[in-house]
Enzyme design. Structure first.
Site, PDB file in Angstrom:
ATOM      1  N   ARG A  60       0.828  -1.212   0.000  1.00 30.56           N
ATOM      2  CA  ARG A  60       0.000   0.000   0.000  1.00 30.56           C
ATOM      3  C   ARG A  60       0.861   1.260   0.000  1.00 30.56           C
ATOM      4  O   ARG A  60       0.498   2.266  -0.633  1.00 30.56           O
ATOM      5  CB  ARG A  60      -0.922  -0.022   1.223  1.00 30.56           C
ATOM      6  CG  ARG A  60      -1.975   1.082   1.254  1.00 30.56           C
ATOM      7  CD  ARG A  60      -3.008   0.787   2.322  1.00 30.56           C
ATOM      8  NE  ARG A  60      -4.055   1.791   2.399  1.00 30.56           N
ATOM      9  CZ  ARG A  60      -4.105   2.730   3.338  1.00 30.56           C
ATOM     10  NH1 ARG A  60      -3.177   2.781   4.287  1.00 30.56           N
ATOM     11  NH2 ARG A  60      -5.086   3.610   3.357  1.00 30.56           N
ATOM     12  N   HIS A  64       0.338   4.276  -2.626  1.00 34.86           N
ATOM     13  CA  HIS A  64       0.006   5.629  -2.175  1.00 34.86           C
ATOM     14  C   HIS A  64       1.129   6.621  -2.480  1.00 34.86           C
ATOM     15  O   HIS A  64       0.869   7.831  -2.570  1.00 34.86           O
ATOM     16  CB  HIS A  64      -0.306   5.617  -0.674  1.00 34.86           C
ATOM     17  CG  HIS A  64      -1.691   5.143  -0.374  1.00 34.86           C
ATOM     18  ND1 HIS A  64      -2.434   5.600   0.686  1.00 34.86           N
ATOM     19  CD2 HIS A  64      -2.484   4.241  -1.014  1.00 34.86           C
ATOM     20  CE1 HIS A  64      -3.619   5.006   0.695  1.00 34.86           C
ATOM     21  NE2 HIS A  64      -3.668   4.173  -0.335  1.00 34.86           N
ATOM     22  N   ASN A  92      -4.137   8.446   4.561  1.00 43.20           N
ATOM     23  CA  ASN A  92      -2.945   7.892   5.210  1.00 43.20           C
ATOM     24  C   ASN A  92      -2.907   8.043   6.726  1.00 43.20           C
ATOM     25  O   ASN A  92      -2.308   7.208   7.414  1.00 43.20           O
ATOM     26  CB  ASN A  92      -1.682   8.551   4.626  1.00 43.20           C
ATOM     27  CG  ASN A  92      -1.442   8.160   3.185  1.00 43.20           C
ATOM     28  OD1 ASN A  92      -1.695   7.029   2.786  1.00 43.20           O
ATOM     29  ND2 ASN A  92      -0.966   9.098   2.383  1.00 43.20           N
ATOM     30  N   HIS A 192      -6.126  -5.840  -2.853  1.00 41.61           N
ATOM     31  CA  HIS A 192      -6.971  -5.975  -1.670  1.00 41.61           C
ATOM     32  C   HIS A 192      -7.225  -7.431  -1.312  1.00 41.61           C
ATOM     33  O   HIS A 192      -8.010  -7.719  -0.404  1.00 41.61           O
ATOM     34  CB  HIS A 192      -8.296  -5.240  -1.875  1.00 41.61           C
ATOM     35  CG  HIS A 192      -8.193  -3.766  -1.664  1.00 41.61           C
ATOM     36  ND1 HIS A 192      -9.268  -2.911  -1.733  1.00 41.61           N
ATOM     37  CD2 HIS A 192      -7.116  -2.973  -1.386  1.00 41.61           C
ATOM     38  CE1 HIS A 192      -8.867  -1.669  -1.509  1.00 41.61           C
ATOM     39  NE2 HIS A 192      -7.569  -1.685  -1.299  1.00 41.61           N
TER      40      HIS A 192
END
Length: 317
Positions: A60, A64, A92, A192
């Site tokens: 992740r 991001h 975040n 995911h």
């Protein structure tokens, strides 16, 4: 005419050389520090074995980072007088994790290499790949040679990172802005298959949506009350510590945890691909690897751009 031809020829050669010099390559550190990638892998494996969830967290971080002005390590910068840290963005804050593992990797790699030669941005990219592999997923050749940014933008993070409440058109548009298509959207969403989500991110789905399996919603409500328990965790799919196709199988069964998850299988243009991935792990693995490489190429800093940070949390002043 001849002079114009020679000029164009020299210009073309110069451009080709420049492109070659500053293109990302899987072999970027082969001569500079061949021990770097094995060192990263060793630390990532140890971290994931200690806590399986860490694999999802490291994956992740790379995602991001790349979605906010490119894969430049800006996410790692702490707040400072001239740094509006992306760690404090809506997507975040109290959520992004794994920074201490990146710090450990950076310290070890710089020690092994004898100096700071591996960028924090490249560490994020390699750690994401190694996390997926450690949890049973595919491998791919990570293109390297990124440099680190000297700025960060919480505001840009708030506007660029996809929201878990987005519908399909919003998701498609969000990914399109990054140069990613619908296949990339579905494949990368397959990340995911790892990790957990906080209750406040899926409460509106399990209490207010109709396109959800009744028993699945009832099960999730046991740990996510209508009021309170915002930080209570639930798995993003039925096997959150193993990289597989359960995520897509869950979507077909209307058991997507987030609104943005189930949006991929709700009568729209991505239904067919979700169905394919749900029954064809090889297709998912192949496309996920391709899309990770593509995402890793979003606006990298190369050549003399940016810097190689000594500390991933601070700019070298």
């Amino acid at each position: 005419m001849a002079s114009n031809t020679n000029f164009l020829l020299h210009a073309f050669v110069w451009l080709a050389l420049a492109t070659t010099a500053f293109s990302l390559s899987p072999h970027f550190y082969d001569k500079v520090c061949p021990q770097a990638l094995p060192a990263i892998k060793k630390i990532v494996e140890a971290a994931v074995y200690r806590e399986r969830r860490m694999g999802a967290s490291l994956l992740r971080l790379h995602f991001h980072d790349c979605f906010v002005n490119g894969c430049d390590g800006s996410l790692l910068l702490d707040s400072a007088p001239n740094i509006d840290s992306e760690k404090n963005s809506l997507a975040n804050i109290n959520s992004a994790r794994g920074f201490e593992v990146i710090d450990q990797i950076k310290a070890e790699v710089d020690k092994i290499c004898g100096r700071p030669v591996v960028s924090c941005a490249d560490i994020l990219a390699v750690a994401a790949r190694d996390s997926v592999v450690t949890l049973g997923g595919p491998s791919w050749k990570v293109r390297l040679g990124r440099r680190d940014s000297t700025t960060a933008s919480r505001t840009l993070a708030d506007s660029s990172l996809p929201s878990p409440f987005m519908d399909l058109p919003a998701l498609i548009e969000n990914f399109k802005k990054q140069g990613l298509n619908q296949r990339d959207l579905v494949a990368l969403s397959g990340g995911h298959t790892l990790g957990l989500a906080q209750c406040f991110l899926f409460r509106n789905r399990i209490y207010g949506k109709s396109n959800i399996d009744h028993y699945f919603a009832k099960e999730r409500r046991q740990t996510c009350p209508l009021n309170g328990g915002d930080s209570n965790l639930a798995p993003l799919d039925s096997t959150p510590a193993h990289f597989d196709t359960s995520y897509f199988k869950n979507l077909v069964e209307k058991k997507g945890l987030l609104v943005s998850d189930q949006a991929l299988f709700a009568g729209g243009s991505t239904d067919k691909l979700v169905k394919t991935y749900s029954s064809n792990p090889e297709a998912f693995w192949k496309d996920f690897a391709k899309s990770m490489v593509k995402m890793g190429n979003i606006k990298p800093l190369t050549g003399n751009q940016g810097q190689i940070r000594v500390n991933c949390r601070r700019v070298n002043w």
